[in-house]
Design an enzyme around this catalytic site. Structure first.
Site, PDB file in Angstrom:
ATOM      1  CG  ASP A 142      -0.200   0.219   2.518  1.00  0.00           C
ATOM      2  OD1 ASP A 142      -0.259   1.335   3.056  1.00  0.00           O
ATOM      3  OD2 ASP A 142       0.462  -0.717   2.997  1.00  0.00           O
ATOM      4  CB  SER A 143       1.061   4.236   0.697  1.00  0.00           C
ATOM      5  OG  SER A 143       1.474   5.568   0.609  1.00  0.00           O
ATOM      6  CB  SER A 144       5.861   4.293  -0.190  1.00  0.00           C
ATOM      7  OG  SER A 144       5.782   3.777   1.117  1.00  0.00           O
ATOM      8  N   GLY A 145       4.582   1.281  -0.512  1.00  0.00           N
ATOM      9  CA  GLY A 145       4.751  -0.154  -0.726  1.00  0.00           C
ATOM     10  C   GLY A 145       4.161  -0.586  -2.061  1.00  0.00           C
ATOM     11  N   GLY A 146       3.067   0.045  -2.472  1.00  0.00           N
ATOM     12  CA  GLY A 146       2.485  -0.228  -3.785  1.00  0.00           C
ATOM     13  C   GLY A 146       3.399   0.211  -4.911  1.00  0.00           C
TER      14      GLY A 146
END
Length: 155
Positions: A142-146
Site C-alpha cells: 500500500d502507498s509507497s509499498g504499492g
C-alpha cells in the site's frame, strides 16, 4: 515550534517518528497464526504462518508496507493487523519485509531490499520450508509499498 525547541525536538520528524513507534507490536502468535521475526538476506522480515494443516501447498503474499518511504514498519499495528487477516482469510504464508527508509538510506535502498527479499523467498528450498506453492505467490503493498510492488514486478 517553541514547545518542540524547549523539549529538544528541533525537527518535526522527531515527534512524528516517536508517535509512529508507539504503534509497534511484538511478533505475537495466536491460535491460528504463528508470527516470527527473522531475516531474509539480512533484511528484517515478519512471517505469518498459518497453523492449520493443509492438504496442499499454501499460497503466499509478500506485503510491502506504506509510509512515504520515510516511515512505517511491519511492526506497526495497522500493517500487523492486515497481514494477520490476510494469513487467516487466505490460509496463506505472509512475508512482510522492513525495507530501509529515507532519508537515512536514499533511493534505491528500499527497492534493493525488496528485490533481495523476493529473490530470497523464491528459492525452491525456502518455498519448500514454508510449504508454499510457487505458482500462487502474490506481491502486494500500500502507498509507497504499492510503488515498490509496481517497480519490482517490472524488474
Amino acid at each position: 515550534a517553541t514547545l518542540f525547541e524547549n523539549m529538544g525536538l528541533m525537527k518535526f520528524e522527531d515527534p512524528f517518528f516517536i508517535l509512529m513507534s508507539i504503534q509497534n507490536t511484538e511478533p505475537v502468535s495466536d491460535e491460528n497464526i504463528t508470527v516470527i521475526d527473522t531475516d531474509f538476506s539480512d533484511i528484517p522480515v515478519r512471517l505469518y504462518l498459518p497453523k492449520r494443516k493443509s492438504e496442499r501447498q499454501r499460497p503466499a503474499v509478500i506485503y510491502f508496507h506504506g509510509g512515504a518511504f520515510i516511515t512505517g514498519s511491519f511492526k506497526m499495528l495497522p500493517f500487523d493487523s492486515v497481514n494477520r487477516l490476510t494469513a487467516n482469510k487466505l490460509d496463506a504464508v505472509v512475508v512482510a519485509p522492513d525495507y530501509r527508509l529515507s532519508p537515512k538510506y536514499p533511493f534505491p535502498a528500499a527497492l534493493e531490499d525488496c528485490v533481495s527479499v523476493i529473490k530470497f523467498f523464491l528459492q525452491d528450498k525456502v518455498l519448500a520450508e514454508y510449504g508454499v506453492d510457487p505458482s500462487r505467490i502474490c506481491i502486494s503493498g500500500d502507498s509507497s509499498g504499492g510503488t515498490l510492488v509496481a517497480t519490482v514486478t517490472q524488474l
